[in-house]
Design an enzyme around this catalytic site. Structure first.
Site, PDB file in Angstrom:
ATOM      1  N   HIS A  19       0.837  -0.995  -0.140  1.00 12.74           N
ATOM      2  CA  HIS A  19      -0.159  -0.111   0.118  1.00 12.74           C
ATOM      3  C   HIS A  19       0.834   1.104  -0.068  1.00 12.74           C
ATOM      4  O   HIS A  19       2.080   1.179   0.601  1.00 12.74           O
ATOM      5  CB  HIS A  19      -0.785  -0.049   1.388  1.00 12.74           C
ATOM      6  CG  HIS A  19      -2.122   1.020   1.401  1.00 12.74           C
ATOM      7  ND1 HIS A  19      -1.958   2.377   1.103  1.00 12.74           N
ATOM      8  CD2 HIS A  19      -3.381   0.731   1.346  1.00 12.74           C
ATOM      9  CE1 HIS A  19      -3.138   2.816   1.214  1.00 12.74           C
ATOM     10  NE2 HIS A  19      -3.979   1.944   1.203  1.00 12.74           N
ATOM     11  N   GLY A  29       0.366  -5.097   1.793  1.00 15.72           N
ATOM     12  CA  GLY A  29      -0.916  -5.283   0.899  1.00 15.72           C
ATOM     13  C   GLY A  29      -0.424  -5.847  -0.259  1.00 15.72           C
ATOM     14  O   GLY A  29      -1.311  -6.743  -0.909  1.00 15.72           O
ATOM     15  N   TYR A  50      -4.923  -4.279  10.656  1.00 13.53           N
ATOM     16  CA  TYR A  50      -5.522  -5.138   9.360  1.00 13.53           C
ATOM     17  C   TYR A  50      -6.881  -5.406   9.326  1.00 13.53           C
ATOM     18  O   TYR A  50      -7.557  -5.380  10.606  1.00 13.53           O
ATOM     19  CB  TYR A  50      -4.662  -6.467   8.661  1.00 13.53           C
ATOM     20  CG  TYR A  50      -4.374  -6.619   7.552  1.00 13.53           C
ATOM     21  CD1 TYR A  50      -3.440  -5.563   6.954  1.00 13.53           C
ATOM     22  CD2 TYR A  50      -4.913  -7.450   6.838  1.00 13.53           C
ATOM     23  CE1 TYR A  50      -3.375  -5.586   5.591  1.00 13.53           C
ATOM     24  CE2 TYR A  50      -4.577  -7.540   5.302  1.00 13.53           C
ATOM     25  CZ  TYR A  50      -3.751  -6.528   4.889  1.00 13.53           C
ATOM     26  OH  TYR A  50      -3.517  -6.936   3.510  1.00 13.53           O
TER      27      TYR A  50
HETATM   28  C1  LCV Z   1       5.075   4.808  -0.548  1.00 14.57           C
HETATM   29  C2  LCV Z   1       7.323   3.738  -0.611  1.00 14.57           C
HETATM   30  C3  LCV Z   1       6.987   2.653  -0.115  1.00 14.57           C
HETATM   31  C4  LCV Z   1       5.434   2.617   0.384  1.00 14.57           C
HETATM   32  N1  LCV Z   1       4.712   3.599   0.141  1.00 14.57           N
HETATM   33  O1  LCV Z   1      14.291   1.415  -0.347  1.00 14.57           O
HETATM   34  O2  LCV Z   1       0.341  -4.353   5.426  1.00 14.57           O
HETATM   35  S1  LCV Z   1      -0.184  -3.165   5.881  1.00 14.57           S
HETATM   36  O3  LCV Z   1      -1.219  -3.225   6.644  1.00 14.57           O
HETATM   37  O4  LCV Z   1       1.032  -2.423   6.559  1.00 14.57           O
HETATM   38  C5  LCV Z   1      -0.570  -2.234   4.391  1.00 14.57           C
HETATM   39  C6  LCV Z   1      -1.244  -0.939   4.970  1.00 14.57           C
HETATM   40  C7  LCV Z   1       0.590  -1.839   3.587  1.00 14.57           C
HETATM   41  O5  LCV Z   1       0.735  -2.418   2.774  1.00 14.57           O
HETATM   42  O6  LCV Z   1       1.326  -1.084   3.895  1.00 14.57           O
HETATM   43  C8  LCV Z   1       2.701  -0.922   3.159  1.00 14.57           C
HETATM   44  C9  LCV Z   1       3.648  -1.938   3.613  1.00 14.57           C
HETATM   45  N2  LCV Z   1       4.832  -1.984   3.076  1.00 14.57           N
HETATM   46  C10 LCV Z   1       6.044  -1.872   3.491  1.00 14.57           C
HETATM   47  O7  LCV Z   1       6.040  -2.179   5.042  1.00 14.57           O
HETATM   48  C11 LCV Z   1       7.368  -1.719   3.010  1.00 14.57           C
HETATM   49  C12 LCV Z   1       7.869  -0.332   3.404  1.00 14.57           C
HETATM   50  N3  LCV Z   1       9.135  -0.196   2.514  1.00 14.57           N
HETATM   51  C13 LCV Z   1      10.112  -0.506   3.278  1.00 14.57           C
HETATM   52  O8  LCV Z   1      10.313  -1.156   4.310  1.00 14.57           O
HETATM   53  C14 LCV Z   1      11.506  -0.004   2.299  1.00 14.57           C
HETATM   54  O9  LCV Z   1      11.364   0.900   1.240  1.00 14.57           O
HETATM   55  C15 LCV Z   1      11.733  -1.512   1.435  1.00 14.57           C
HETATM   56  C16 LCV Z   1      12.567  -2.594   2.446  1.00 14.57           C
HETATM   57  C17 LCV Z   1      10.775  -2.045   0.739  1.00 14.57           C
HETATM   58  C18 LCV Z   1      13.030  -1.180   0.354  1.00 14.57           C
HETATM   59  O10 LCV Z   1      13.887  -0.417   1.223  1.00 14.57           O
HETATM   60  P1  LCV Z   1      15.143   0.386   0.698  1.00 14.57           P
HETATM   61  O11 LCV Z   1      15.932   1.158   1.630  1.00 14.57           O
HETATM   62  O12 LCV Z   1      15.800  -0.200  -0.686  1.00 14.57           O
HETATM   63  P2  LCV Z   1      13.694   2.886   0.231  1.00 14.57           P
HETATM   64  O13 LCV Z   1      12.923   2.755   1.804  1.00 14.57           O
HETATM   65  O14 LCV Z   1      14.784   4.264   0.277  1.00 14.57           O
HETATM   66  O15 LCV Z   1      12.445   3.317  -0.496  1.00 14.57           O
HETATM   67  C19 LCV Z   1      12.624   3.973  -1.820  1.00 14.57           C
HETATM   68  C20 LCV Z   1      11.732   4.845  -2.109  1.00 14.57           C
HETATM   69  O16 LCV Z   1      10.181   4.064  -2.341  1.00 14.57           O
HETATM   70  C21 LCV Z   1       9.571   4.717  -1.136  1.00 14.57           C
HETATM   71  C22 LCV Z   1      10.327   5.364  -0.208  1.00 14.57           C
HETATM   72  O17 LCV Z   1       9.503   6.141   0.553  1.00 14.57           O
HETATM   73  C23 LCV Z   1      11.266   5.986  -0.946  1.00 14.57           C
HETATM   74  O18 LCV Z   1      11.082   7.199  -1.587  1.00 14.57           O
HETATM   75  P3  LCV Z   1      11.834   8.366  -1.404  1.00 14.57           P
HETATM   76  O19 LCV Z   1      13.050   8.041  -2.266  1.00 14.57           O
HETATM   77  O20 LCV Z   1      11.212   9.467  -1.970  1.00 14.57           O
HETATM   78  O21 LCV Z   1      12.244   8.617  -0.229  1.00 14.57           O
HETATM   79  N4  LCV Z   1       8.684   3.769  -0.624  1.00 14.57           N
HETATM   80  C24 LCV Z   1       8.968   2.414  -0.150  1.00 14.57           C
HETATM   81  N5  LCV Z   1       8.006   1.777   0.282  1.00 14.57           N
HETATM   82  N6  LCV Z   1       4.922   1.254   0.742  1.00 14.57           N
HETATM   83  N7  LCV Z   1       6.419   4.913  -0.684  1.00 14.57           N
END
Ligand code: LCV
Length: 261
Positions: free
Chosen positions: A65, A109, A139
């Site tokens: 999400h 999600g 959730y």
């Molecule tokens: C917007 C993002 C996102 C993102 N949204 O790269 O399951 S529930 O209930 O929680 C449900 C509501 C749901 O699905 O929630 C989202 C669940 N997703 C996560 O928990 C994953 C969140 N992301 C991460 O943990 C990391 O981004 C990962 C491990 C996927 C990759 O890490 P890495 O260090 O390689 P960054 O975190 O730097 O991400 C690169 C860019 O993508 C954006 C993040 O904000 C960043 O943007 P900026 O460069 O503008 O800062 N991004 C990542 N995930 N879910 N944006």
């Protein structure tokens, strides 16, 4: 289309998530394009839809999400009309198999999306994580039931409580995926299965898919008082400090400080 790439080839269609700057996060705009494409597939009598994701340097299939689109408190973050829930229903209701072709990390999600697809073929780099607990999110019932139906109670609890990624080997053992293959073999295998399906009766397949869906939900009758209690508990969470802190900490790129309230 700005956030997905699409192709229709006879009875087989391919939808590729293409939201690179947000690691294919399932944003409202991306989901609106997916929904429009499913409608187009139905009109063109496509039987099998393959869902893939464009590669990014972080090797993330989808980051789930779009966290920036989650309400910052006092509103159900995963309500019936939330874009993610709309997408999951489109996949569930599509009158033909939807096959996920996965390479890399699947988060939140997007993991629910994978579990909603009818078949999943993934490579050895794929991982699967459901992360509401990590962000402080309550959730929803259909999502939790989806995991219980798929992998059983204990494994579903482990995934939700730890919010840790499950690797491809365990994902195959737990039945999250149909088959794990080498990265350069996944697409061909998924296409081979799609072609096998297309050689069968599309009417029989669409009815059998509906039967599977109805039967997996048959035992899930919930007395109204239980539903209302769950919704009350979920409201406690999305009205909490921890919910707001989970989202804020992600935006501020820091570890959350949860207080349990
Ligand atoms: C917007 C993002 C996102 C993102 N949204 O790269 O399951 S529930 O209930 O929680 C449900 C509501 C749901 O699905 O929630 C989202 C669940 N997703 C996560 O928990 C994953 C969140 N992301 C991460 O943990 C990391 O981004 C990962 C491990 C996927 C990759 O890490 P890495 O260090 O390689 P960054 O975190 O730097 O991400 C690169 C860019 O993508 C954006 C993040 O904000 C960043 O943007 P900026 O460069 O503008 O800062 N991004 C990542 N995930 N879910 N944006």
């Amino acid at each position: 289309m700005a956030f997905i790439k699409t192709e229709i080839n006879g009875k087989i269609a391919t939808l590729s998530l293409n939201n690179e700057s947000k690691l294919n996060a399932l944003s409202k705009s991306l989901i609106e394009e997916c929904v429009a494409f499913f409608k187009q597939c139905k009109t063109k009598k496509v039987l099998v839809v393959l869902i893939k994701a464009e590669h990014n340097k972080q090797n993330v299939w989808s980051a789930g999400h779009d966290i920036n689109e989650l309400p910052e408190g006092h509103r159900d973050p995963l309500g019936y009309y939330d874009p993610l829930e709309v997408l999951l229903r489109k996949v569930r209701e599509y009158p033909g198999p939807v096959i996920a072709v996965v390479k890399g990390g699947v988060w939140g999600g997007a993991c629910d999306l994978i579990m909603t697809c009818d078949l999943v073929y993934a490579d050895k780099t794929s991982t699967f994580a459901i992360t509401p607990a990590k962000i402080g999110i309550p959730y929803n019932i259909t999502g939790i039931l989806n995991f219980i139906n798929h992998i059983g109670l204990n494994r579903a609890k482990e995934m939700f409580f730890t919010a840790k990624p499950i690797d491809s080997e365990k994902a195959e053992k737990w039945g999250i995926v149909n088959q794990i293959l080498e990265t350069n073999e996944v697409d061909a295998r998924a296409l081979e299965v799609a072609q096998q399906i297309c050689s069968n009766s599309s009417l029989a397949i669409s009815v059998i898919k509906e039967q599977f869906h109805t039967l997996t939900n048959a035992g899930a009758s919930l007395p109204p008082i239980c539903f209302e209690r769950i919704e009350g508990l979920r409201r406690e969470v999305y009205d909490s400090h921890d919910y707001a802190e989970g989202i804020l900490s992600f935006k501020e790129k820091r570890k959350p400080v949860f207080l349990g309230e």
